[in-house]
Design a protein around this motif. Structure first.
Motif, PDB file in Angstrom:
ATOM      1  N   LEU A  98     -28.017  15.440   5.201  1.00 40.83           N
ATOM      2  CA  LEU A  98     -27.495  16.862   4.931  1.00 40.83           C
ATOM      3  C   LEU A  98     -26.008  16.413   4.278  1.00 40.83           C
ATOM      4  O   LEU A  98     -25.220  15.655   4.794  1.00 40.83           O
ATOM      5  CB  LEU A  98     -27.267  17.684   5.986  1.00 40.83           C
ATOM      6  N   HIS A 272     -14.058  17.802   6.417  1.00 44.00           N
ATOM      7  CA  HIS A 272     -15.386  17.986   6.312  1.00 44.00           C
ATOM      8  C   HIS A 272     -16.220  16.824   5.789  1.00 44.00           C
ATOM      9  O   HIS A 272     -17.272  16.427   6.470  1.00 44.00           O
ATOM     10  CB  HIS A 272     -15.837  19.033   5.947  1.00 44.00           C
ATOM     11  N   MET A 276     -18.649  14.615   7.980  1.00 45.88           N
ATOM     12  CA  MET A 276     -20.147  14.820   7.726  1.00 45.88           C
ATOM     13  C   MET A 276     -20.964  13.704   7.083  1.00 45.88           C
ATOM     14  O   MET A 276     -22.094  13.674   7.205  1.00 45.88           O
ATOM     15  CB  MET A 276     -20.348  16.057   7.199  1.00 45.88           C
ATOM     16  N   ARG A 672     -18.378  13.139  20.666  1.00 44.68           N
ATOM     17  CA  ARG A 672     -19.749  13.112  20.397  1.00 44.68           C
ATOM     18  C   ARG A 672     -19.898  14.144  19.210  1.00 44.68           C
ATOM     19  O   ARG A 672     -19.330  15.111  19.074  1.00 44.68           O
ATOM     20  CB  ARG A 672     -20.783  13.499  21.677  1.00 44.68           C
ATOM     21  N   ALA A 674     -22.043  16.737  17.734  1.00 41.88           N
ATOM     22  CA  ALA A 674     -22.755  17.719  18.081  1.00 41.88           C
ATOM     23  C   ALA A 674     -24.083  18.055  16.787  1.00 41.88           C
ATOM     24  O   ALA A 674     -23.443  18.526  15.868  1.00 41.88           O
ATOM     25  CB  ALA A 674     -22.398  19.075  18.588  1.00 41.88           C
ATOM     26  N   MET A 675     -25.160  17.810  16.953  1.00 39.41           N
ATOM     27  CA  MET A 675     -25.981  17.585  15.777  1.00 39.41           C
ATOM     28  C   MET A 675     -27.158  18.740  16.099  1.00 39.41           C
ATOM     29  O   MET A 675     -27.745  19.002  17.127  1.00 39.41           O
ATOM     30  CB  MET A 675     -26.641  16.263  15.489  1.00 39.41           C
ATOM     31  N   ASP A 676     -27.531  19.306  14.918  1.00 42.78           N
ATOM     32  CA  ASP A 676     -28.592  20.350  15.135  1.00 42.78           C
ATOM     33  C   ASP A 676     -29.508  20.114  13.766  1.00 42.78           C
ATOM     34  O   ASP A 676     -29.065  20.562  12.694  1.00 42.78           O
ATOM     35  CB  ASP A 676     -28.055  21.862  15.042  1.00 42.78           C
ATOM     36  N   LYS A 679     -27.538  18.844  10.973  1.00 40.52           N
ATOM     37  CA  LYS A 679     -26.226  19.490  10.752  1.00 40.52           C
ATOM     38  C   LYS A 679     -25.211  18.844  11.660  1.00 40.52           C
ATOM     39  O   LYS A 679     -25.367  18.922  12.906  1.00 40.52           O
ATOM     40  CB  LYS A 679     -26.408  20.918  10.578  1.00 40.52           C
ATOM     41  N   THR A 680     -24.010  18.565  11.230  1.00 41.80           N
ATOM     42  CA  THR A 680     -22.912  18.307  12.349  1.00 41.80           C
ATOM     43  C   THR A 680     -22.154  19.590  12.307  1.00 41.80           C
ATOM     44  O   THR A 680     -21.471  19.926  11.547  1.00 41.80           O
ATOM     45  CB  THR A 680     -21.932  17.299  11.560  1.00 41.80           C
ATOM     46  N   LEU A 681     -22.475  19.782  13.717  1.00 42.31           N
ATOM     47  CA  LEU A 681     -21.726  21.212  13.971  1.00 42.31           C
ATOM     48  C   LEU A 681     -19.980  21.323  14.214  1.00 42.31           C
ATOM     49  O   LEU A 681     -19.490  22.216  13.936  1.00 42.31           O
ATOM     50  CB  LEU A 681     -22.434  21.803  15.111  1.00 42.31           C
ATOM     51  N   ASN A 684     -14.890  19.079  12.865  1.00 47.11           N
ATOM     52  CA  ASN A 684     -13.478  19.298  12.622  1.00 47.11           C
ATOM     53  C   ASN A 684     -12.736  18.661  14.051  1.00 47.11           C
ATOM     54  O   ASN A 684     -13.399  18.518  14.965  1.00 47.11           O
ATOM     55  CB  ASN A 684     -13.074  20.709  12.587  1.00 47.11           C
ATOM     56  N   LEU A 685     -11.511  18.420  13.963  1.00 42.41           N
ATOM     57  CA  LEU A 685     -11.006  17.518  15.032  1.00 42.41           C
ATOM     58  C   LEU A 685     -10.550  18.596  15.993  1.00 42.41           C
ATOM     59  O   LEU A 685      -9.767  18.040  17.027  1.00 42.41           O
ATOM     60  CB  LEU A 685      -9.749  16.774  14.629  1.00 42.41           C
ATOM     61  N   ALA A 686     -10.992  19.680  16.066  1.00 37.00           N
ATOM     62  CA  ALA A 686     -10.755  20.723  17.333  1.00 37.00           C
ATOM     63  C   ALA A 686     -11.876  20.808  18.167  1.00 37.00           C
ATOM     64  O   ALA A 686     -11.791  20.540  19.411  1.00 37.00           O
ATOM     65  CB  ALA A 686     -10.391  21.908  16.982  1.00 37.00           C
ATOM     66  N   ASP A 687     -12.902  20.763  17.460  1.00 29.85           N
ATOM     67  CA  ASP A 687     -14.365  20.952  18.109  1.00 29.85           C
ATOM     68  C   ASP A 687     -14.681  19.410  18.423  1.00 29.85           C
ATOM     69  O   ASP A 687     -15.580  19.145  19.464  1.00 29.85           O
ATOM     70  CB  ASP A 687     -15.405  21.655  17.349  1.00 29.85           C
ATOM     71  N   TYR A 688     -14.392  18.476  17.684  1.00 30.95           N
ATOM     72  CA  TYR A 688     -14.918  17.150  17.914  1.00 30.95           C
ATOM     73  C   TYR A 688     -13.836  16.505  18.585  1.00 30.95           C
ATOM     74  O   TYR A 688     -12.594  16.429  18.181  1.00 30.95           O
ATOM     75  CB  TYR A 688     -15.117  16.398  16.630  1.00 30.95           C
TER      76      TYR A 688
END
Lengths: 761, 324
Positions: A98, A272, A276, A672, A674-676, A679-681, A684-688
């Motif tokens: 993706l 991004h 990604m 980690r 988060a992959m779906d 897609k890398t969910l 961004n460096l707040a959620d990662y």
């Protein structure tokens, strides 16, 4: 031991001031008159056939100067080995992950370029994707590359001794499944470059950790001789392996756009795109089997590794090699079998990262060894001391170790009050449980890949006694510029202020393999020393003639030159430089040097031989507080006893060990993707979640000095070692606090709190 | 980020008339710390043509204590200002904690309390950036099912959700629910005042695109009440709440006479733990009762495939907010 004037001193970084003041220019800071901006159009599908691409609307947009698709590169692909060249600059027949780049636009500004990408119409035929390496290996799984059966990107096998015999001799055999996460390399500066094609060929100002890779890629892609490809290095905002040791779509497209338009072309990836589409650490599943005698002696180990390689091979074969070839360190292993499989999936590409390959299998082996020691009632440090190698040592796969500070490091930690007050699992009074963990690991320094591995250096004497120093080695933030300058200054008896290190420029600086595998100090440092000694030899001859003495009796120290035992025969270094340069019709004094590799070739198919020049050893103690009611972990303290041979710049060694340990802690506790379905969910460096300054523990560092004969001034590697030692040490501490062994990284509160709940029930 | 027109509104009237002129194609902006991310990532199907800055409207950032003890906070008060206000510090420690718990100092210097109450959910499906292969359509965006139901839902609702299980990310909302605050909204039809709980729906806030959140009103707090705000995150600063809890407890002679418990990030809206409150009222709160009340609060919660752990954390936070 020899007394050094500059080596081993706490010298501030030579690039510190320009970075702090903002004077240092990074690739994204470069701009030129008439410059165009390049932007990528990226695939909305992780796996799809490209049916057609219509670029006509984009081309008509005012301000657009060009559009590229995969076909413009005439089928050219690149990869780490001749037989793994599977990656095109832009997707051609199909997209395999993706957000893979499908087309590129060059326009007069960034907004126009971005707008134009949205006007490109791509017709896709979506294909079923495969995202789990274990699924992808199965018969009948969708194929990422049509010609590759079972999506096997690369496999690597080692078989030494007789593991069945070894397991037969064991009193305890364990089999466990471990998993390491998919994590980012974590540089702050995104990939960026400005490319210019003119009659002189290609000039590119690019954010690269190892510019000589890109130099070769661009020459091959555009069919130019190497002297028509010029990479000029800006300052680099970190690398950590992978992306900046390689080329990317932006590089190839900017160059081709410049060729077509005659204008400079720039690209800067946004965060991004970094998170990604850029290379990330492989996530790996490790099925590990270990045999142990009642007394804690390891009899055999067998590992099966399955790595998610993502869509292309990249440097994956080396990753697989390192998962096994270094498993025979730092504990004696009489029988060892290793089967590693790198599997294509429709995920972003797995590649090298600090602690390359080793961190995965060492994590599995360290934790399993400690689990078995626990079953047998053996202390975690004792089991390590029993199995640890001592130098000199040759492993079963002929890895040769000349110096090893592991036992000394572990013993130092065992005497630390933090270890002595370890509760050993006694329950806490409140919800906060304290834990202390340990690890003892090894990493290679002065690493080699296949192919060209040498480093060169040129030391030019200026007539006023100052030095221009040219190296092809890149300081991507690790501090190597400072160390290399120290080496040149030390040899010539000068101060670091007398030596000016130039930016890497492939048209000017000598070729260098790159900044990876902890090789710069060890190998480029050796080259710097040899080049400085070449200047020293030439100057000593002039001085010796002048004073009618033997050149071997000339001493260079404290910016002065004098004759041994005859202090009246002395002059400032500056004066000697003048004499040497002005004598007769004048002389030009240039010193040259290259690294002496001095080790036999490795057998890349069987896993035999040295992948490094020398090996560092890291013993790490970690303290955590675990909230047993929420699973929250605060890592409070680390003590790292590191054998880097000899620290050439203690400030740098400390910073590298701290950085490596925190990066390792990040992947053990927080990080980690988060992959779906490709897609890398959390791009961004707040959620990662990389650790922040407030999450960082107190770190105490202890140098174990071993003076390796194969490194300049005894030096080995620093930084990758602590990236490897940190995850098992952190997980061992969490076990000490909770009584639970976690075998999958990252060990997050969600896993801890649920495991504790299950344990209570 | 795509281009847009930018207006500085000088008065509420001007702001309302500007938004009307743009006929649904404009958005109000205050601190912008949330909206700019939404625009940069282009997550919504409709991109605004204009942005109307309301920070330039005077008088909307004042914090006042009325004679009867009511406190009003202008919605444009910066989070740092709220956390540092002597009036708030004196009377509303839970709000101080909540405002202080938001993000980082830089964001608290930019972001307003109104913006914190209005911010859009952090659901990573909803927030997926458009430029990376196209934005993700979902129930909240009006197209298709909620992807978190079958996807990675570790940070999503544990208390259900009608069609969408994304959680309300606001920290200050949770403290304000415990403080029983009211919200003043101004729009084309004039002003209206509502309880803060009514401000939130399963799909965000009730605020219409042409309305402005004007003031937050906090009624006089129960004298000598204890206020607690707790937020669980993986890392210390920056992170959004995995779970947050705000409690307000009034005790007389060791007996709980009144209590309000608000839960954050457990559901699409802030949640009041009414039944737990009922268990506590009229009793002396000890650890055993606090645990029982915490258990009661999560009764009926239904975790998704990956977030049962949030139940454990919620219970712990409730207990600690009551007995710490």
């Amino acid at each position: 031991m020899e007394e050094y004037s500059v080596i081993g001193k706490r010298i501030p970084r030579v690039d510190g001031r320009v970075k702090v003041t903002g004077e240092a220019r990074y690739a994204a800071d470069y701009s030129m008159p008439g410059m165009l901006w390049c932007k990528m159009l990226r695939s909305p599908y992780p796996h799809a056939r490209i049916v057609s691409i219509d670029t006509s609307r984009a081309e008509k947009l005012p301000g657009v100067k060009g559009v590229l698709t995969g076909k413009d590169f005439n089928g050219w692909t690149w990869g780490w080995m001749p037989k793994t060249r599977d990656e095109p600059p832009l997707a051609v027949d199909k997209v395999r992950y993706l957000a893979e780049a499908v087309a590129a636009v060059a326009a007069i500004d960034e907004d126009t370029a971005e707008e134009a990408t949205e006007l490109i119409k791509v017709e896709y035929e979506e294909l079923p994707g495969v995202f789990d390496p274990e699924e992808a290996m199965k018969e009948g799984a969708p194929r990422v590359h049509d010609y590759v059966k079972n999506n096997l990107s690369w496999d690597f096998h080692m078989d030494f001794g007789d593991v069945d015999k070894g397991f037969g001799e064991a009193d305890l055999v364990r089999e466990d499944r471990f998993e390491t996460g998919r994590v980012i390399t974590g540089y702050l500066e995104p990939p960026a470059a400005v490319a210019l094609w003119d009659s002189g060929g290609i000039t590119i100002w690019a954010a690269k950790q190892s510019p000589y890779f890109v130099y070769r890629h661009l020459a091959a892609c555009f069919n130019l001789p190497l002297n028509k490809v010029r990479i000029i290095q800006p300052f680099i905002g970190a690398g950590f392996g992978g992306t900046k040791n390689d080329s990317l779509a932006g590089d190839f497209c900017s160059v081709l756009f410049s060729k077509r338009t005659g204008r400079p072309v720039k690209f800067v990836y946004n965060m991004h795109e970094v998170l990604m589409t850029c290379r990330r650490r492989h996530n790996m599943i490790i099925h590990n089997k270990m045999g142990m005698k009642k007394d804690g002696i390891i009899t055999a180990m067998q590992s099966k590794v399955i790595a998610d390689g993502g869509a292309y091979t990249a440097i994956g074969p080396l990753t697989m090699y390192l998962t096994g070839s270094i498993s025979t360190l730092p504990y004696k292993l009489p029988h060892f079998r290793h089967d590693a499989y790198r599997i294509f999936t429709n995920n972003p590409i797995g590649a090298a990262m600090r602690g390359h390959g080793v961190t995965h299998t060492r994590f599995a082996a360290e934790i399993q060894m400690e689990m078995m020691a626990e079953e047998l009632g053996i202390d975690p440090i004792e089991v390590r001391l029993k199995n640890a190698i001592t130098a000199p040592y040759e492993t079963i796969n002929k890895v040769t170790v000349h110096t090893c500070g592991l036992k000394e490091g572990l013993k130092t930690l065992s005497e630390n009050p933090k270890w002595k007050k370890r509760s050993g699992g006694s329950p806490p009074e409140g919800p906060l449980s304290h834990g202390v963990g340990i690890s003892g690991t090894a990493y290679l320094g002065g690493a080699r890949q296949r192919g060209h591995q040498s480093c060169g250096a040129v030391v030019r004497l200026c007539e006023d006694g100052t030095i221009d120093y040219l190296t092809g080695a890149t300081d991507c933030g690790q501090g190597s510029d400072t160390v290399l300058v120290q080496i040149v200054a030390e040899e010539l008896g000068l101060g670091v202020e007398d030596v000016d290190i130039k930016r890497v420029d492939t048209a000017v600086t000598p070729c260098d393999a790159g900044s990876y595998g902890s090789r710069v100090t060890v190998l480029a440092g050796g080259a710097a020393r040899n080049a400085a000694r070449d200047v020293k030899r030439q100057l000593a001859e002039v001085a010796a003639r002048n004073w009618e003495v033997d050149p071997g009796d000339i001493i260079f120290k404290d910016q002065r030159v004098y004759v041994k035992g005859e202090p009246e025969k002395a002059m400032p270094f500056r004066k000697l430089a003048q004499v040497a340069c002005y004598a007769g019709s004048g002389a030009v004094i240039i010193g040259r040097g290259y690294s002496q590799y001095g080790i036999e070739e490795l057998d890349f198919d069987k896993g035999i031989g040295n992948a490094g020049t020398s090996y560092s050893f890291t013993s790490q103690l970690t303290e955590v507080d675990v909230d047993l009611e929420t699973g929250f972990v605060k890592c409070t303290d680390m003590v790292i006893a590191h054998d880097c041979g000899r620290p050439l710049n203690p400030i740098n060694v400390e910073a590298q060990n701290q950085g490596g340990a925190i990066q390792g802690m990040g992947q053990a506790m927080y990080e980690r993707f988060a992959m779906d379905l490709g897609k890398t969910l959390n791009a961004n460096l707040a959620d990662y979640k990389m650790p922040l300054s407030t999450d960082v523990p107190n770190i105490e560092l202890i140098d174990i000095i071993t003076d390796d004969p194969n490194g300049p001034y005894g030096a080995k590697e620093a930084s990758e070692g602590s990236t490897v030692s940190s995850p098992p040490s952190v997980v061992s501490a969490i076990h000490d606090a909770t009584g639970i062994w976690f075998k999958e990284q990252p060990v997050t509160p969600e896993k801890i709190v649920m495991a504790l709940k299950k344990k209570r029930e | 980020m795509k281009a847009f027109h930018h207006y500085n509104a000088r008065s509420i009237d001007q702001a309302l008339s500007l938004i009307k002129d743009h006929d649904g194609q404009a958005r109000f902006i205050a601190g912008g710390t949330d909206l700019l991310g939404v625009l940069k990532d282009d997550i919504l199907p409709r991109y605004p043509l204009a942005i109307i800055n309301i920070k330039t409207i005077p008088g909307l950032d004042e914090i006042e204590e009325k004679k009867d003890g009511t406190i009003t906070i202008g919605a444009l008060s910066k989070l740092a200002h709220v956390a540092g206000s002597p009036v708030i510090q004196k009377h509303l420690p839970a709000l101080v904690e909540a405002a202080q718990a938001v993000a980082t100092p830089e964001i608290r210097n930019m972001g307003t309390i109104g913006g914190n109450l209005c911010q859009d959910t952090r659901c990573w499906y909803y927030r997926y950036p458009h430029q990376m292969g196209g934005r993700i359509q979902c129930f909240r965006k009006g197209k298709g099912p909620c992807l978190a139901l079958k996807g990675d839902n570790r940070y999503h609702s544990i208390a259900g959700g009608k069609g969408c299980v994304a959680v309300c990310p606001s920290d200050t909302a949770i403290a304000l629910v415990a403080l029983d605050a009211r919200i003043v909204i101004i729009g084309p039809q004039g002003e209206r005042e509502i309880p803060i709980m009514d401000f939130y729906t399963n799909m965000g806030t009730i605020l219409k695109p042409d309305e402005i959140l004007k003031t937050i009103i906090i009624p006089p707090v129960l004298a000598e009440s204890k206020q607690i705000f707790l937020k669980f995150t993986l890392r210390k600063p920056i992170d959004f709440a995995v779970v947050s809890v705000a409690s307000l407890i009034k005790e007389e002679d060791g007996m709980c006479t009144d209590v309000r418990i608000a839960l954050g990030a457990v559901a699409p809206t802030p949640v009041r733990a009414y039944s737990a409150e009922d268990m506590l009222r009229g009793n002396s709160i000890d650890t055993a009762l606090a645990e029982e009340a915490a258990q009661q609060a999560v009764k009926g919660f239904k975790p998704l495939s990956m977030n049962a752990y949030k139940i454990e954390i919620t219970k712990t936070l409730i207990k600690r907010s009551l007995v710490q």
